[in-house]
Enzyme design. Sequence first.
Site, PDB file in Angstrom:
ATOM      1  N   CYS A   1       0.879  -1.208  -0.033  1.00  0.00           N
ATOM      2  CA  CYS A   1       0.070   0.060  -0.088  1.00  0.00           C
ATOM      3  C   CYS A   1       0.785   1.149  -0.056  1.00  0.00           C
ATOM      4  CB  CYS A   1      -0.936   0.195   1.253  1.00  0.00           C
ATOM      5  SG  CYS A   1      -1.968   1.555   1.421  1.00  0.00           S
TER       6      CYS A   1
ATOM      7  N   CYS B   1      -0.356   3.864   2.113  1.00  0.00           N
ATOM      8  CA  CYS B   1      -0.114   4.059   3.665  1.00  0.00           C
ATOM      9  C   CYS B   1       1.387   4.082   3.959  1.00  0.00           C
ATOM     10  CB  CYS B   1      -0.516   2.389   3.801  1.00  0.00           C
ATOM     11  SG  CYS B   1      -2.111   1.869   3.312  1.00  0.00           S
ATOM     12  N   ASP B   2       2.171   3.517   3.402  1.00  0.00           N
ATOM     13  CA  ASP B   2       3.664   3.501   3.538  1.00  0.00           C
ATOM     14  C   ASP B   2       4.298   4.257   2.916  1.00  0.00           C
ATOM     15  OD1 ASP B   2       2.870   1.556   5.502  1.00  0.00           O
ATOM     16  OD2 ASP B   2       2.754   0.045   4.197  1.00  0.00           O
TER      17      ASP B   2
HETATM   18  C1  LIG Z   1       0.429  -3.763   6.204  1.00  0.00           C
HETATM   19  C2  LIG Z   1      -0.813  -2.606   6.037  1.00  0.00           C
HETATM   20  C3  LIG Z   1      -0.972  -1.507   6.360  1.00  0.00           C
HETATM   21  C4  LIG Z   1      -1.794  -0.626   6.351  1.00  0.00           C
HETATM   22  N1  LIG Z   1      -1.623   0.803   6.601  1.00  0.00           N
HETATM   23  C5  LIG Z   1      -2.374   1.544   6.557  1.00  0.00           C
HETATM   24  C6  LIG Z   1      -2.566   2.892   6.902  1.00  0.00           C
HETATM   25  O1  LIG Z   1      -1.592   3.468   7.448  1.00  0.00           O
HETATM   26  N2  LIG Z   1      -3.606   3.592   6.795  1.00  0.00           N
HETATM   27  C7  LIG Z   1      -4.752   3.344   6.280  1.00  0.00           C
HETATM   28  O2  LIG Z   1      -5.715   4.095   6.181  1.00  0.00           O
HETATM   29  N3  LIG Z   1      -4.834   2.159   5.851  1.00  0.00           N
HETATM   30  C8  LIG Z   1      -3.882   1.144   5.959  1.00  0.00           C
HETATM   31  N4  LIG Z   1      -3.836  -0.012   5.622  1.00  0.00           N
HETATM   32  C9  LIG Z   1      -5.462  -0.459   4.820  1.00  0.00           C
HETATM   33  C10 LIG Z   1      -6.127  -0.676   5.898  1.00  0.00           C
HETATM   34  O3  LIG Z   1      -5.784  -1.450   6.828  1.00  0.00           O
HETATM   35  C11 LIG Z   1      -7.709  -1.364   4.911  1.00  0.00           C
HETATM   36  O4  LIG Z   1      -7.938  -0.358   4.127  1.00  0.00           O
HETATM   37  C12 LIG Z   1      -8.706  -1.453   5.985  1.00  0.00           C
HETATM   38  O5  LIG Z   1      -8.115  -2.404   7.189  1.00  0.00           O
HETATM   39  C13 LIG Z   1      -9.793  -2.131   5.444  1.00  0.00           C
HETATM   40  O6  LIG Z   1     -10.703  -2.183   6.554  1.00  0.00           O
HETATM   41  P1  LIG Z   1     -12.249  -3.338   6.416  1.00  0.00           P
HETATM   42  O7  LIG Z   1     -12.842  -3.100   7.556  1.00  0.00           O
HETATM   43  O8  LIG Z   1     -12.804  -3.265   5.058  1.00  0.00           O
HETATM   44  O9  LIG Z   1     -11.505  -4.714   6.424  1.00  0.00           O
HETATM   45  P2  LIG Z   1     -10.194  -5.409   7.020  1.00  0.00           P
HETATM   46  O10 LIG Z   1      -9.411  -4.502   7.613  1.00  0.00           O
HETATM   47  O11 LIG Z   1      -9.494  -6.220   5.831  1.00  0.00           O
HETATM   48  O12 LIG Z   1     -10.861  -6.363   7.942  1.00  0.00           O
HETATM   49  C14 LIG Z   1     -11.593  -7.608   7.318  1.00  0.00           C
HETATM   50  C15 LIG Z   1     -12.301  -8.342   8.473  1.00  0.00           C
HETATM   51  O13 LIG Z   1     -13.052  -9.519   7.817  1.00  0.00           O
HETATM   52  C16 LIG Z   1     -12.767 -10.594   8.483  1.00  0.00           C
HETATM   53  N5  LIG Z   1     -13.428 -11.567   7.812  1.00  0.00           N
HETATM   54  C17 LIG Z   1     -12.823 -12.124   6.398  1.00  0.00           C
HETATM   55  N6  LIG Z   1     -13.611 -13.048   6.237  1.00  0.00           N
HETATM   56  C18 LIG Z   1     -14.363 -13.536   6.950  1.00  0.00           C
HETATM   57  C19 LIG Z   1     -15.367 -14.448   7.147  1.00  0.00           C
HETATM   58  N7  LIG Z   1     -15.583 -15.356   6.398  1.00  0.00           N
HETATM   59  N8  LIG Z   1     -16.028 -14.385   8.327  1.00  0.00           N
HETATM   60  C20 LIG Z   1     -15.852 -13.720   9.194  1.00  0.00           C
HETATM   61  N9  LIG Z   1     -14.931 -12.553   9.268  1.00  0.00           N
HETATM   62  C21 LIG Z   1     -14.269 -12.585   7.990  1.00  0.00           C
HETATM   63  C22 LIG Z   1     -11.443 -10.534   9.009  1.00  0.00           C
HETATM   64  O14 LIG Z   1     -11.174 -11.552   9.976  1.00  0.00           O
HETATM   65  C23 LIG Z   1     -11.408  -8.958   9.101  1.00  0.00           C
HETATM   66  O15 LIG Z   1     -11.648  -8.906  10.662  1.00  0.00           O
HETATM   67  C24 LIG Z   1      -3.096  -0.931   5.603  1.00  0.00           C
HETATM   68  C25 LIG Z   1      -3.106  -2.257   5.139  1.00  0.00           C
HETATM   69  C26 LIG Z   1      -2.054  -3.222   5.473  1.00  0.00           C
HETATM   70  C27 LIG Z   1      -2.189  -4.597   4.780  1.00  0.00           C
END
Ligand SMILES: Cc1cc2nc3c(=O)[nH]c(=O)nc-3n(C[C@H](O)[C@H](O)[C@H](O)COP(=O)(O)OP(=O)(O)OC[C@H]3O[C@@H](n4cnc5c(N)ncnc54)[C@H](O)[C@@H]3O)c2cc1C
Length: 316
Positions: free
Chosen positions: A139, A142-143
Amino acid sequence: MSNPIKEKVRCLIIGSGPAGYTAAIYATRANLNPLLFEGIQPGGQLTTTTTVENYPGFPDGVEGTELMNKLREQAVNLGADIRPGIATYADLSKRPYRIIIDEETEVETDALIIATGATAKYLGLPDEQKYAGMGVSACATCDGFFYRKKVVVVVGGGDTACEEALYLSELASKVYLIVRKDYLRASKAMQQQVYDKLNIEILFETNAVGLYGDKNVEGVYLVKRQGHPDEEKISLPIDGFFLAIGHQPNSLLYKEWLQTDENGYIITVPGSTLTNLQGVFAAGDVADPRYRQAITAAASGCKAAIDADHYLLSHK
Ligand SMILES: Cc1cc2nc3c(=O)[nH]c(=O)nc-3n(C[C@H](O)[C@H](O)[C@H](O)COP(=O)(O)OP(=O)(O)OC[C@H]3O[C@@H](n4cnc5c(N)ncnc54)[C@H](O)[C@@H]3O)c2cc1C
């Protein structure tokens, strides 16, 4: 599944990233008594990173895990029912919708919020795990900030890779774009922007095969024209290694019922979290091929809970 434990709720949330927990906060405050299942990664993607500097409200940044713990705590304090569990089967053929958790609990719900995120694709090199957060990132938004005036590699040849390379070229001193094929798949306009950037160098027909460095990434091993008689091995000193080869939205379970784009992102009505099925809402990265940020995920979790509330009010 013999004799499943059965439950009925008004609002079921699948996923515990910023989208899921924020949906839980709003749904609880709207008296929807939401039940949330956290999945295999409680707290979502941010639990895999260190300092998050771009989430509003934290002037000194915040550790990813701490931020997610606080979001969870906030939802729990308000009364949300948050449990471990993975959704393993979905039947959205009729209402109430039916979701099976861990192949043992059957939950019927009037409204379903899918907040299961999208997983970045990696090349599959063991070094990607070894240097995760130590120079390997999927990302740039992000980084990228951590690589000001440094040398980075972006892996990929599509629009996203070009976008990431362009973004990083404004921060890093030098960006190498590593492309497996002998051409870019990105749109012509995007390609031109990349070609015009003096500090982006494209290495065509090149594969990244490993990384090196004491603690952090210090370089990448590349192979040009791999498998051909004129194959060339290169060791390139770099500070950052960015993957831009796509994401896998975690939407497979709902594929039969929900419209997705060609990459599997759930399609929502623009400006809302409504899917093609009444009472099913998608929030966060699972429905967002464009922004994929914690703040945008949290914001759409809020929208999903409000959308679910409106839906439930008109479908008592
Ligand atoms: C290394 C890294 C660094 C990042 N740094 C930043 C940053 O600095 N700033 C920023 O804004 N964004 C950052 N991001 C991006 C950010 O993390 C994501 O945009 C954000 O977390 C997305 O949120 P979400 O709630 O859509 O899903 P996610 O955070 O992906 O969460 C998905 C959830 O769904 C659950 N899930 C999946 N499948 C199932 C299932 N079948 N049953 C039950 N639960 C399930 C998982 O367990 C998880 O809890 C980073 C991402 C990564 C990987």
